[in-house]
Design an enzyme around this catalytic site. Structure first.
Site, PDB file in Angstrom:
ATOM      1  N   ASP A  87       0.888  -1.134  -0.141  1.00 37.46           N
ATOM      2  CA  ASP A  87      -0.055   0.035  -0.074  1.00 37.46           C
ATOM      3  C   ASP A  87       0.862   1.134   0.253  1.00 37.46           C
ATOM      4  O   ASP A  87       1.530   1.687   0.987  1.00 37.46           O
ATOM      5  CB  ASP A  87      -0.833   0.183   0.961  1.00 37.46           C
ATOM      6  CG  ASP A  87      -1.803   1.326   1.229  1.00 37.46           C
ATOM      7  OD1 ASP A  87      -1.948   1.878   0.279  1.00 37.46           O
ATOM      8  OD2 ASP A  87      -2.492   1.184   2.340  1.00 37.46           O
TER       9      ASP A  87
ATOM     10  N   HIS B 121       0.145  -0.820   6.888  1.00 38.14           N
ATOM     11  CA  HIS B 121       0.713   0.453   7.351  1.00 38.14           C
ATOM     12  C   HIS B 121       1.514   0.444   8.425  1.00 38.14           C
ATOM     13  O   HIS B 121       1.515   1.127   9.517  1.00 38.14           O
ATOM     14  CB  HIS B 121      -0.818   1.183   7.909  1.00 38.14           C
ATOM     15  CG  HIS B 121      -1.668   1.922   6.942  1.00 38.14           C
ATOM     16  ND1 HIS B 121      -2.739   2.439   7.397  1.00 38.14           N
ATOM     17  CD2 HIS B 121      -1.585   1.584   5.710  1.00 38.14           C
ATOM     18  CE1 HIS B 121      -3.347   2.760   5.847  1.00 38.14           C
ATOM     19  NE2 HIS B 121      -2.710   2.290   5.204  1.00 38.14           N
TER      20      HIS B 121
ATOM     21  N   GLU C  18      -2.579  10.254  -0.104  1.00 36.35           N
ATOM     22  CA  GLU C  18      -3.899   9.562  -0.192  1.00 36.35           C
ATOM     23  C   GLU C  18      -4.066   9.316   1.379  1.00 36.35           C
ATOM     24  O   GLU C  18      -5.172   9.170   1.810  1.00 36.35           O
ATOM     25  CB  GLU C  18      -3.847   8.547  -1.299  1.00 36.35           C
ATOM     26  CG  GLU C  18      -5.320   7.623  -1.193  1.00 36.35           C
ATOM     27  CD  GLU C  18      -5.310   6.698  -0.299  1.00 36.35           C
ATOM     28  OE1 GLU C  18      -6.518   6.172  -0.185  1.00 36.35           O
ATOM     29  OE2 GLU C  18      -4.438   6.410   0.496  1.00 36.35           O
ATOM     30  N   GLU C  19      -2.930   8.603   1.893  1.00 37.65           N
ATOM     31  CA  GLU C  19      -3.148   7.987   3.221  1.00 37.65           C
ATOM     32  C   GLU C  19      -3.655   8.843   4.385  1.00 37.65           C
ATOM     33  O   GLU C  19      -4.754   8.628   5.206  1.00 37.65           O
ATOM     34  CB  GLU C  19      -1.757   7.455   3.683  1.00 37.65           C
ATOM     35  CG  GLU C  19      -1.114   6.256   2.727  1.00 37.65           C
ATOM     36  CD  GLU C  19      -2.129   5.247   2.952  1.00 37.65           C
ATOM     37  OE1 GLU C  19      -2.803   5.076   3.807  1.00 37.65           O
ATOM     38  OE2 GLU C  19      -1.759   4.115   2.276  1.00 37.65           O
TER      39      GLU C  19
ATOM     40  N   ASP D 159      -5.579   0.742  -5.897  1.00 37.60           N
ATOM     41  CA  ASP D 159      -4.844   1.344  -4.395  1.00 37.60           C
ATOM     42  C   ASP D 159      -4.221  -0.298  -3.998  1.00 37.60           C
ATOM     43  O   ASP D 159      -4.626  -0.762  -2.987  1.00 37.60           O
ATOM     44  CB  ASP D 159      -5.611   1.942  -3.491  1.00 37.60           C
ATOM     45  CG  ASP D 159      -4.964   2.255  -2.410  1.00 37.60           C
ATOM     46  OD1 ASP D 159      -4.026   1.982  -1.994  1.00 37.60           O
ATOM     47  OD2 ASP D 159      -5.735   3.412  -1.797  1.00 37.60           O
TER      48      ASP D 159
END
Ligand SMILES: [Zn+2]
Length: 765
Positions: A367, A532, A404-405, A433
């Site tokens: 990601d 993440h 984006e995050e 994504d």
């Protein structure tokens, strides 16, 4: 904000619930029939170019790009974020695109001070640090890594008792009420999963909590599922999920809602920003959570609340006292969007856009880089075809979004800045994504459902000798819960695609600008989850996610073919019968929701009258009966049903006119006549937008597609009505129905107008 797992689950739910639709035009697998939206002649040429494109995609290129882009941490404002943007710019230019970087100044908080400590009954201080692993070569880039935190948490320094709230959803607090436990003045600890993370501090704050801690339970993404990292791919004990907790009023820069965050944009004061949390929040690992959860006493947590830690889960609070401190640097940071254009040869004013984000929380191999590298590879191959004489009719715009995050910052600011142009020129936006081994999955506006089904039928699964479409369909059948659902899937010509909520960069295109959108990707197969964390890096990805980059090839083939198919079509390949079928389903869902609530509340009130709750409760434990609820009144869905019926009729008329124009022996309509039809078609998706937007969330302009205020990534179709129903505000919900019905009537008129043009053109070829 990768959302593959969410997409897979949404996709399945929708597949399970879908119904039969009469397709006026049969699907066209194989190479003999016309492509949807193409003449006979143009179909043949198109197939050749698409085959060349698909054959030219090289897995090694994407592997190399990932190694480069994920080599160092590259969050918003970091040196490597800018470096990556420039590297991507160079790739797009090399491929022959006219490319530039467009930059915005956005609010992006980074951690200054973070404390989670238990003061009583036993002192303990959380480490809040993911350890370096010797085997993982980029896990030691400590100086560049963003510490573990939740972006857009308000600053705070609070001390209070600790209460475990399961996933922290509204229904979890109803369970707490039954146990007689209040979170007023307490710090809550919630586990990740089931709801979008930003909902957890939001609901906790509404319930009177003063702070929120979110931890990763091994049941969700750790050893409960498989071996943890580095032996396997699952989150290790000290791994933490970073992520944004920005509230759902609007995506993008919190200081410039509705307008681009250009240097001279009017900004609201930080204290006026609506999307910052009301209470401080921090994420932790289960290694840090275990001492806290172990110290809780009070009632044993209800069975569904128990995770996979080796303890008896209690709700609390008992004698626990916890101190939580969060302070951020509230800085303005630049985001760098890379925008690359290949000008259309016949209709340069019609834009087909394709994008993925390039920023990550840390190294971000999965990601977002696993999706970003496919976009770069697609652009390379399109550039190569262009040199060989392929000229797309429409303009193609490839995008690499930054920010984006934290909250779709780069894409939202770009869409807000270029809204007028997008509404004039936007034909479709195709998003991805991230990507993994597994099953093809798509969400989107349903005017593109037919198209993406057609494309998926033509892409071969890299590990099975069947199309990715067949595999996705059989997967859905395997997961169906009963015979009726299996039959529904088998009867429907197309796989029903998911409804888009708010999980990635498609949101501003569809919900704010009214541009038809798709979100595509593969996933669901790897035994791995390091979402993440610092371990989502090249080493981890290339061992556990898609080691041979063959699903990267499948995604590039899918994404690029979709772009080519839309860009070259004689008639933009929107389809409306499937759209009408999905709209009808949304209305059925609303009716069912009302009926379920009526039955649920009537039953509960009866049980209260019977004294059921007191009778079955264990007198040695606290048990509070649920509150009496007024049974919802009947609502008048007639305007909505009439609206759906109108869209259905218009859709049938359009599809019949199209089938007629495309039938064997029909003369090809000259492109000058088709141009007028295409212009008409482009207005249809825009017709779903309302001037005022959703009640209480005016940024969201689309009447059908929106994220839920309490679901975040998850979609709430027809949110104006549905959100009030979820809040048990029945009169308010009822009052929203006529306006929504009117939007559908307007959409029917817009479709009719395109049909009139098409019939006229077909009558005088
Ligand atoms: Zn992402």
């Amino acid at each position: 904000m990768n959302s593959i797992r969410w997409q897979v689950s949404c996709f399945l739910i929708l597949c399970l619930a879908h119904s039969t639709v009469a397709q006026t035009i049969p699907a066209a697998p194989g190479g003999t029939t016309r492509l949807y939206g193409y003449t006979t002649k143009s179909s043949a040429a198109q197939r050749e170019w698409e085959k060349k494109f698909q054959d030219g995609i090289v897995p090694a290129n994407m592997r190399n790009s990932m190694q480069r882009l994920a080599a160092r941490p590259h969050h918003v404002g970091s040196p490597y974020d800018k470096d990556n943007a420039e590297w991507i710019l160079a790739r797009f230019k090399e491929s022959g695109f006219d490319a530039h970087i467009e930059s915005f100044q956005v609010l992006f908080p980074t951690p200054k001070e973070r404390v989670v400590e238990m003061l009583a009954p036993t002192p303990f201080r959380a480490k809040l640090q993911e350890p370096v692993l010797a085997i993982d070569p980029t896990s030691n880039q400590t100086a560049e890594q963003l510490p573990t935190y939740n972006a857009y948490s308000i600053d705070g320094d609070v001390t209070g008792p600790l209460v475990y709230v399961n996933y922290g959803r509204r229904e979890d607090y109803e369970d707490l009420d039954r146990l007689g436990i209040s979170v007023k003045g307490a710090i809550v600890i919630a586990r990740y999963g089931k709801s979008w993370r930003g909902i957890k501090p939001k609901v906790a704050g509404e319930r009177g909590a003063i702070g929120c801690i979110i931890y990763s339970d091994p049941e969700d993404d750790g050893y409960y599922n498989g071996d943890d990292y580095p032996k396997g791919g699952y989150r290790p004990k000290e791994g933490v999920q970073r992520g944004s907790v920005m509230d759902t009023d609007h995506p993008g820069d919190p200081l410039t809602p509705g307008v681009g965050a250009t240097p001279d944009a009017k900004r609201v004061a930080l204290s006026e920003a609506k999307t910052i949390t009301r209470i401080p929040v921090l994420p932790i690992s289960y290694a840090d959570a275990l001492p806290l959860l172990s110290a809780l006493t009070g009632p044993v947590a209800p069975e569904p609340w128990r995770g996979a830690l080796p303890i008896t889960y209690h709700v609390g609070p008992g004698a626990t006292k916890v101190h939580l401190k969060v302070v951020s640097n509230w800085d303005s940071k630049p985001v760098y969007d890379v925008i690359a254009t290949m000008r259309g040869s016949e209709s340069p004013d019609q834009w087909v856009l394709r994008g993925n984000h390039h920023d990550a929380w840390v190294n971000g191999a999965e990601d977002p880089i696993s999706g970003m590298v496919t976009v770069i590879e697609e652009a390379r191959m399109l550039g190569k075809l262009h040199k060989q004489g392929w000229n797309p009719k429409r303009t193609i715009i490839y995008c690499a979004w930054d920010g984006e995050e934290p909250g779709l910052l780069g894409s939202t600011e770009w869409v807000e800045t270029h809204r007028e142009d997008l509404q004039k020129h936007g034909v479709a936006y195709v998003n991805s994504d991230g990507n993994e081994r597994g099953f093809f999955d798509a969400g989107g506006s349903h005017d593109l459902e037919r198209l993406i089904n057609d494309i998926a039928r033509e892409i071969t699964d890299p590990e099975k000798d069947i199309s990715v479409w067949q595999r996705a369909r059989l997967y859905a059948i395997s997961k169906a819960k009963d015979q009726e659902e299996r039959e529904k899937i088998r009867k429907r010509a197309d796989i029903r695609i998911g409804t888009l909520g708010d999980g990635s960069d498609y949101t501003p295109f569809l919900d704010f600008a009214g541009v038809s959108a798709l979100d595509i990707g593969y996933g669901g197969e790897p035994d791995a989850d390091a979402y993440h964390s610092i371990y989502d890096d090249f080493y981890w990805y290339s061992h556990f996610l898609d080691p041979n980059f063959v699903y990267a090839r499948a995604l590039a083939q899918t994404g690029g073919t979709t772009v080519m198919r839309i860009a070259d079509a004689d008639l933009i390949p929107y389809e409306y019968a499937g759209l009408a079928d999905n709209l009808a389903k949304y209305v059925t869902d609303l009716e069912k929701l009302l009926k379920d609530k009526q039955e649920e509340f009537a039953e509960r009130n009866l049980e209260l009258t019977e004294g059921l709750f007191g009778a079955v409760a264990d007198p040695t434990k606290t048990s509070v009966p649920p509150p009496h609820e007024n049974v919802p009144p009947f609502m008048n869905f007639a305007p909505l049903k009439n609206g759906v019926e109108a869209v259905k009729k218009s859709a049938e008329r359009y599809q019949a006119a199209l089938a007629n124009a495309q039938k064997d022996g029909a003369k090809d309509i000259p492109s000058s006549d088709l141009a007028a039809v295409n212009l008409n078609l482009m207005t249809i998706q825009r017709t779903f937008l309302t001037q005022l937007g959703l009640p209480r969330r005016p940024w969201f302009k689309h009447a059908i597609y929106a994220p839920g205020a309490y679901t975040g990534y998850g979609a709430k179709p027809m949110a104006a009505v549905r959100e009030y129903m979820d809040e048990k505000k029945w009169a308010e919900a009822d009052a929203q129905v006529p306006a929504l019905g009117k939007v559908l009537q307007d959409v029917a008129v817009a479709i009719d107008s395109a049909t009139d043009q098409l019939e006229k053109a077909a009558a005088h070829p």
